[in-house]
Motif scaffolding. Structure first.
Motif, PDB file in Angstrom:
ATOM      1  N   CYS A 202     -46.875 -43.632 104.779  1.00  0.00           N
ATOM      2  CA  CYS A 202     -48.217 -43.304 104.277  1.00  0.00           C
ATOM      3  C   CYS A 202     -48.120 -42.217 103.203  1.00  0.00           C
ATOM      4  CB  CYS A 202     -49.090 -42.822 105.436  1.00  0.00           C
ATOM      5  SG  CYS A 202     -50.701 -42.177 104.966  1.00  0.00           S
ATOM      6  N   ILE A 203     -48.873 -42.394 102.112  1.00  0.00           N
ATOM      7  CA  ILE A 203     -48.827 -41.398 101.048  1.00  0.00           C
ATOM      8  C   ILE A 203     -50.118 -40.580 100.985  1.00  0.00           C
ATOM      9  CG2 ILE A 203     -47.132 -42.588  99.598  1.00  0.00           C
ATOM     10  CD1 ILE A 203     -49.463 -43.760  98.026  1.00  0.00           C
ATOM     11  N   GLY A 204     -50.977 -40.781 101.933  1.00  0.00           N
ATOM     12  CA  GLY A 204     -52.206 -39.980 101.971  1.00  0.00           C
ATOM     13  C   GLY A 204     -53.177 -40.290 100.845  1.00  0.00           C
ATOM     14  N   CYS A 205     -53.134 -41.532 100.357  1.00  0.00           N
ATOM     15  CA  CYS A 205     -53.951 -41.862  99.184  1.00  0.00           C
ATOM     16  C   CYS A 205     -55.441 -41.922  99.514  1.00  0.00           C
ATOM     17  CB  CYS A 205     -53.502 -43.184  98.579  1.00  0.00           C
ATOM     18  SG  CYS A 205     -53.782 -44.593  99.648  1.00  0.00           S
ATOM     19  N   GLY A 206     -55.773 -42.152 100.768  1.00  0.00           N
ATOM     20  CA  GLY A 206     -57.187 -42.174 101.138  1.00  0.00           C
ATOM     21  C   GLY A 206     -57.918 -43.458 100.787  1.00  0.00           C
ATOM     22  N   THR A 207     -57.202 -44.474 100.379  1.00  0.00           N
ATOM     23  CA  THR A 207     -57.869 -45.734 100.048  1.00  0.00           C
ATOM     24  C   THR A 207     -58.509 -46.348 101.279  1.00  0.00           C
ATOM     25  OG1 THR A 207     -56.087 -46.028  98.474  1.00  0.00           O
ATOM     26  CG2 THR A 207     -57.539 -47.887  98.790  1.00  0.00           C
TER      27      THR A 207
ATOM     28  N   ARG B 257     -61.726 -40.247 107.904  1.00  0.00           N
ATOM     29  CA  ARG B 257     -61.731 -38.988 107.148  1.00  0.00           C
ATOM     30  C   ARG B 257     -60.288 -38.648 106.861  1.00  0.00           C
ATOM     31  NH1 ARG B 257     -67.220 -37.431 108.051  1.00  0.00           N
ATOM     32  NH2 ARG B 257     -67.782 -39.385 107.117  1.00  0.00           N
ATOM     33  N   MET B 258     -60.042 -38.139 105.654  1.00  0.00           N
ATOM     34  CA  MET B 258     -58.694 -37.692 105.338  1.00  0.00           C
ATOM     35  C   MET B 258     -58.601 -36.222 105.740  1.00  0.00           C
ATOM     36  SD  MET B 258     -57.356 -40.441 104.286  1.00  0.00           S
ATOM     37  CE  MET B 258     -55.752 -39.841 103.800  1.00  0.00           C
ATOM     38  N   VAL B 259     -57.560 -35.893 106.469  1.00  0.00           N
ATOM     39  CA  VAL B 259     -57.412 -34.530 106.966  1.00  0.00           C
ATOM     40  C   VAL B 259     -56.145 -33.910 106.389  1.00  0.00           C
ATOM     41  CG1 VAL B 259     -56.995 -33.161 109.036  1.00  0.00           C
ATOM     42  CG2 VAL B 259     -58.713 -34.957 109.062  1.00  0.00           C
TER      43      VAL B 259
ATOM     44  N   GLU C 215     -48.995 -50.214 103.123  1.00  0.00           N
ATOM     45  CA  GLU C 215     -48.795 -51.025 104.330  1.00  0.00           C
ATOM     46  C   GLU C 215     -48.370 -50.169 105.528  1.00  0.00           C
ATOM     47  OE1 GLU C 215     -46.247 -54.446 103.773  1.00  0.00           O
ATOM     48  OE2 GLU C 215     -47.817 -55.456 102.664  1.00  0.00           O
ATOM     49  N   SER C 216     -48.618 -48.885 105.457  1.00  0.00           N
ATOM     50  CA  SER C 216     -48.253 -48.040 106.599  1.00  0.00           C
ATOM     51  C   SER C 216     -49.255 -48.202 107.727  1.00  0.00           C
ATOM     52  CB  SER C 216     -48.200 -46.575 106.171  1.00  0.00           C
ATOM     53  OG  SER C 216     -49.501 -46.126 105.846  1.00  0.00           O
ATOM     54  N   LEU C 217     -50.475 -48.524 107.365  1.00  0.00           N
ATOM     55  CA  LEU C 217     -51.545 -48.639 108.360  1.00  0.00           C
ATOM     56  C   LEU C 217     -51.562 -50.052 108.926  1.00  0.00           C
ATOM     57  CD1 LEU C 217     -53.785 -46.794 109.484  1.00  0.00           C
ATOM     58  CD2 LEU C 217     -55.338 -47.871 107.888  1.00  0.00           C
ATOM     59  N   LYS C 218     -51.437 -50.120 110.228  1.00  0.00           N
ATOM     60  CA  LYS C 218     -51.426 -51.418 110.902  1.00  0.00           C
ATOM     61  C   LYS C 218     -52.294 -51.327 112.135  1.00  0.00           C
ATOM     62  CE  LYS C 218     -46.828 -52.439 109.268  1.00  0.00           C
ATOM     63  NZ  LYS C 218     -45.471 -52.030 109.404  1.00  0.00           N
TER      64      LYS C 218
HETATM   65  S1  SF4 Z   1     -52.909 -45.256 105.609  1.00  0.00           S
HETATM   66 FE1  SF4 Z   1     -52.481 -46.370 103.700  1.00  0.00          FE
HETATM   67  S2  SF4 Z   1     -54.422 -46.348 102.574  1.00  0.00           S
HETATM   68 FE2  SF4 Z   1     -54.574 -44.784 104.172  1.00  0.00          FE
HETATM   69  S3  SF4 Z   1     -53.888 -42.882 103.231  1.00  0.00           S
HETATM   70 FE3  SF4 Z   1     -52.073 -43.787 104.161  1.00  0.00          FE
HETATM   71  S4  SF4 Z   1     -51.157 -45.021 102.539  1.00  0.00           S
HETATM   72 FE4  SF4 Z   1     -53.233 -44.568 101.894  1.00  0.00          FE
END
Ligand code: SF4
Ligand code: SF4
Ligand code: SF4
Lengths: 666, 368
Positions: free
Chosen positions: A79-84, A95-97, A133-136
């Motif tokens: 995950c890169i924390g992009c917040g998409t 929420r992004m923390v 694709e880190s979120l599953k």
């Molecule tokens: S889970 Fe995916 S979309 Fe969400 S912040 Fe991480 S990389 Fe981005």
């Protein structure tokens, strides 16, 4: 079917209902409570004492299907924390923390998603849009707690601390991102080789908007840009077809967008979130699109009020390259009087004399510079600091001086034969090639012979080789240029664009060789003797090439061009000051904003301070402008205090380029 | 006798979801009646304006809880019409499989539903157990049992999972084998016939007056009017099936049509499983990431045949990322809201739950 079948049922037996009795002996079809639990869920509920009757927990677990949209898992490494995910979530559950404990890397933000399972509807749109694709999703779907706060969960690789089976994942079909870049049109190699016509054609409105539509507005690129351009904002403006808004966004952080839109090293694209799995957004070309589409009169709207002198202080700027122009722009915007001194007859520095015409044509450089002139920066060309006007004089006449004189001297090789007149340095050749391209020189005034070897592996070496290709074709009808570098293909410093386009233009390449001698016969260059290069750097990572003498080769050519680095020329610094200015490895030492220690009126930027590229120069200029403003604003007696100027000043200081460049994303 | 107010539902075994009927009764004859859909599913249409075309997938299925897929399809087809988007062939067939499975599931539920008001719980449990198998199949295909969020603009979200055909066939075979048993338990059961025959009428005139569609209409006007036949969508023109109809619209005849449709749906799904081609299942609606997908300006009406009749979406796009306005034609709106007021009075109290069940009333699609 059409008849009324009701009539047939007139005489149903009164014993009919008896047939229900047989169901007493059938197996029940209802599911007992215990089989709706997976064992994990059951023990979880057990731990929380939510189910009182423990017998029920003796469950025969039900296995959810592979596709199940259960609770999320998120691999933090990926995950890169992009917040998409948070942006798309239709229930606003994410929420992004901020997580300061995460590594601060380019291409990643220090934040991770938290999901409120009181809101989530398990639609999996977040999974389908996740850039990495880190979120599953897992197969777990039961969770209970008596505490509402316990429904705010930060998905990790595990679920409730345990490895769980994977449920719904993104597939190529369900992907909601667009990973393929809109192709950029290039002039065909055979066509472009014959002239200095600009190679890259630029996006049409339709294509630019399509490319802009791929951006997920995460802003990861911004933190990798040396001037922290507001990239997602201007890309969004393109998508909304708001050129004016885009132009204004761009000018907040970059006064040379026409130049940067063509020749920037685009760190942003390396960091782009979409690049994790696909092709980065063409950020550079999109910036160029805005500039190409903005009519001249639109520039008048960049500043809400006309720019004038509102502070009675004067600043001199030596050189008119990117860092100088950037400093000039911001200082002028702040309300200072700014005079720029340029030794050549055109401003622009490397953009006008280093970079090739086919990359960045004059009209594009002029568009940027015209606006800087329009807001009142005086550019005095053909005025060399050091000869036409001395640094001492500048110090006396002006309140501050900024030096952005760049690296315009070619570095030469210390090998036998290198002093021959047909051994030419890149920085001696490129300005001439540029003058030829703009018609200031004639073809036969160029000392270009039918074949050449170019030594060097950077972008500049490719500039030389590709300029030479064009000039040779113009002069002799065909080209014969060979590029050789110490570095092999895998560590070639040049950008991929140059490598590919150079190859298309039939620049031959022999990579991984070290030059040993210029072969000269009868006073004429015959070629370059090289040894195979085994390694460029030693174990400590220092430049220390190793050669294999047994693998010797001679690349035949009439000329050898050296593009192994550039050097500064500090002739203009008077003897009296030489000991006050510390120069280390060709660069002037100064504090963060470029202020020279002990000489608080003197600021430096660009190649002679930080290098190595145009955009870092622009950043230097911005920082120096702030430094100069800090230095002069308090001292000046007359200064405007209107609300507008206060806001402007704040904005310029707010947009300070952050210095620390982060390590690249793995 | 004095008129008395009586509430049927929302807590009542014969009531559907959160709807309730407010009745004024005289003895056991209903004098006046009003439907209160529950107000739990309000604001969907407005909500759709606030979600992007793609994100609406999280909202639209909720317009009908038991048969959510009709929403997904009507919405997707409407947007596709505005976009001029060609959906991949395989997706059409998958959509049909989903639609018919959904029809089976709601028919089973409604048929089992008559078990509540008639006290025939065996029927209800067995019908729900079979419906449960369908939900298992849905869960495998879409990842969810009820709100599938599966049919999207441009196709379906994911391909069918490997081996699902086997499970579907197995289920269809078992359902078909139990068909007679179902009839026996319910519609052919004398104690139930007594409750449903020649009563709760929905005559032709009422159909025309209120605009009733679906089984209610077919069983009254003696015509096989079915959107799948008259405005074929997906690939319904490439499968063979019949539309049951009749000329005597009492409750029994409506249930009878419903049961016959079960057989037709079984046959359609079987044909789909044979005819379905290989290939992609979704095309993106345009370049870019989904939050920046736009649908061209215009308006469109798209309709599908739901278990309760013509179910349609009227959508307006202003060319933006969200629908500008969406209007849902809930299939049970005419009989469910207007019918209850106008034609339920006169029947008996114990007819009311049967009225609601056999007319196919779904409160969210009335609330929206
Ligand atoms: S889970 Fe995916 S979309 Fe969400 S912040 Fe991480 S990389 Fe981005
Ligand atoms: S599954 Fe849907 S509702 Fe839940 S967090 Fe993801 S996007 Fe939001
Ligand atoms: S250009 Fe790339 S990194 Fe930058 S905001 Fe857009 S998607 Fe994110």
């Amino acid at each position: 079917m059409k008849d009324n079948e009701n009539k047939r049922y007139k005489h149903a037996s009164i014993f009919g209902p008896m047939r229900h009795f047989k169901y007493i002996f059938k197996k029940p079809v209802t599911h007992p409570f215990k089989i709706i639990f997976t064992r994990k869920n059951a023990s979880y509920l057990n731990d929380n004492a939510i189910i009182k009757n423990k017998k029920r927990l003796d469950s025969a677990p039900r296995t959810a299907p592979d596709n199940l949209r259960g609770f999320h898992t998120n691999d933090w490494e990926v995950c890169i924390g992009c917040g998409t995910c948070a942006d798309i979530c239709p229930t606003d559950a994410i929420r992004m923390v901020e997580r300061a404990d995460l590594k601060d890397e380019a291409g990643k933000l220090q934040q991770r998603p938290v999901i409120d399972y009181g809101r989530c509807c398990f639609c999996a749109l977040c999974v389908d849009t996740c850039t990495t694709e880190s979120l599953k999703m897992s197969k777990e779907y039961i969770y209970a707690s008596t505490d509402p706060d316990q429904f705010l969960l930060m998905p990790e690789k595990t679920w409730q601390g345990e490895k769980v089976e994977q449920g719904y994942v993104k597939t190529e079909e369900s992907d909601l991102l667009d990973l393929k870049r809109i192709p950029m049109e290039h002039i065909e190699p055979d066509e472009r080789k014959k002239s200095f016509i600009e190679v890259v054609r630029g996006y049409s409105k339709e294509y630019a908007r399509q490319e802009a539509a791929r951006c997920v507005e995460c802003g990861i690129c911004t933190s990798s840009c040396p001037v922290q351009m507001h990239i997602p904002d201007y890309i969004k403006a393109i998508w909304e077809d708001d050129i004016e808004g885009g132009l204004r966004q761009i000018y907040e952080t970059n006064p040379l967008p026409g130049v940067c839109g063509r020749v920037c090293t685009h760190n942003c694209e390396t960091a782009c979130a979409i690049a994790v799995r696909g092709e980065a957004i063409a950020i550079r070309w999109l910036k160029r699109y805005i500039i190409d589409s903005a009519p001249d009169d639109m520039y008048d709207k960049i500043f809400a009020e006309p720019v004038t002198e509102v502070i009675d202080a004067k600043i001199a700027i030596a050189g008119s390259g990117p860092s100088s122009l950037s400093a000039a722009y911001y200082l002028r915007a702040l309300g200072y009087t700014v005079d720029v001194f340029e030794e050549k007859d055109r401003p622009g520095g490397v953009a006008s004399y280093g970079a090739p015409q086919y990359r960045i044509p004059d009209y594009a450089v002029e568009k940027d510079i015209n606006f800087i002139k329009k807001i009142g920066v005086n550019i005095k060309t053909n005025t060399r600091v050091g000869t036409d006007i001395t640094l001492d004089e500048l110090q006396k006449k002006y309140d501050a001086v900024f030096l952005g004189t760049g690296f315009f001297k070619a570095r030469m090789l210390n090998i036998p034969g290198a002093d021959h007149k047909d051994v030419i340095g890149a920085m001696d050749f490129l300005p001439l090639a540029r003058d030829l391209a703009r018609g200031h020189l004639k073809l036969d005034e160029m000392n270009v012979l039918p074949s050449a070897v170019v030594v060097g592996g950077g972008d500049v070496a490719f500039d030389v080789a590709r300029n030479l290709t064009r000039i040779q074709i113009m002069k002799y009808g065909k080209a014969n240029v060979l590029l050789t570098s110490l570095e092999s293909r895998d560590i070639l410093p040049a950008s991929l664009d140059e490598f590919v386009e150079g190859g298309e233009e039939a620049v031959k390449m022999e990579l991984g060789f070290g030059p040993q001698e210029i072969m000269i016969k009868n006073g004429k260059v015959k070629g370059l003797k090289v040894w195979k290069c085994l390694s460029v750097f030693d174990e400590a990572g220092r430049f220390n090439p190793k050669f294999d003498e047994t693998q010797e080769q001679v690349f035949e050519a009439d000329q050898v061009y050296l593009s192994i680095g550039q050097a500064p020329d500090y002739d203009y610094i008077p003897e009296s000051m030489k000991d006050k200015v510390i120069i280390e490895r060709g660069k002037i030492k100064a504090n963060e904003v470029g202020q020279v220690a002990g000489q608080e009126w003197l600021f430096v930027g660009g190649d002679i301070f930080r290098g190595p590229d145009i955009i870092t120069g622009v950043a230097d200029g911005h920082r120096a402008a702030q430094g100069i403003d800090e230095f002069l604003y308090k001292k000046s007696k007359k200064k405007e205090q209107s609300e507008y100027y206060k806001e402007l000043r704040e904005a310029i200081h707010f947009n300070t380029p952050v210095l620390a460049m982060k390590p690249k994303r793995k | 006798m004095r008129e008395m107010k009586l509430f049927l539902g929302p807590q009542h075994p014969g009531m559907h979801g959160n709807a309730s009927v407010h009745m004024y009764v005289d003895g056991d004859i209903i004098k006046r009646s009003f439907l209160l859909p529950g107000m739990l599913h309000r604001g969907f249409e407005k909500g759709m304006e606030r979600h992007s075309w793609m994100n609406n997938i999280s909202l639209i299925p909720r317009v009908c809880v038991v048969e959510p897929d009709i929403n997904e399809l009507a919405f997707a087809m409407g947007a596709e019409k505005l976009l001029g988007l060609e959906v991949p062939e395989r997706a059409h067939w998958i959509r049909m499989i989903i639609m018919e499975l959904a029809r089976l599931s709601i028919h089973l539920m409604a048929y089992g539903g008559i078990g509540g008001p008639t006290g025939n719980y065996t029927l209800m449990y067995h019908a729900h157990a079979d419906r449960n198998e369908i939900l298992d199949i849905f869960e495998q295909i879409t990842g969810m049992r009820v709100y599938h969020q599966y049919i999207v603009i441009g196709g379906v979200r994911k391909d069918l999972p490997k081996g699902i055909e086997k499970d579907i066939h197995k289920f269809l075979d078992s359902l078909e084998a139990r068909y007679d048993e179902y009839r026996d338990l319910g519609i052919d059961n004398p104690s139930i016939i007594k409750r449903i025959k020649d009563t709760i009428m929905l005559p032709k005139e009422v159909v025309w007056e209120l605009g009733v569609t679906g089984i209610g209409m077919r069983s009254a006007v003696n015509k096989p009017y079915d959107i799948r036949k008259v405005m074929p969508y997906c690939r319904y023109d490439q499968v063979e099936f019949e539309v049951p109809y009749s000329d005597y619209s009492d409750a029994r005849s409506r249930i009878d049509c419903k049961l016959k449709e079960i057989l037709q749906s079984i046959s359609i799904i079987r044909q789909c499983l044979i005819k379905i081609p290989e290939g992609p299942v979704r095309v993106p609606i345009s370049r870019g990431q989904s939050m920046r997908w736009v649908v061209p300006k215009g308006y469109v009406y798209s309709a599908v045949e739901s278990s309760r009749g013509e179910f349609g979406y009227f959508m307006v796009s202003d060319g933006g990322t969200n629908p500008y306005r969406v209007g849902v034609r809930g299939a049970s709106y005419p009989q469910g809201l207007l019918g209850v007021e106008k034609y339920m009075p006169g029947t008996r109290i114990d007819d009311a739950p049967m009225w609601i069940d056999t007319m196919g009333v779904c409160s969210p699609e009335i609330d929206r």
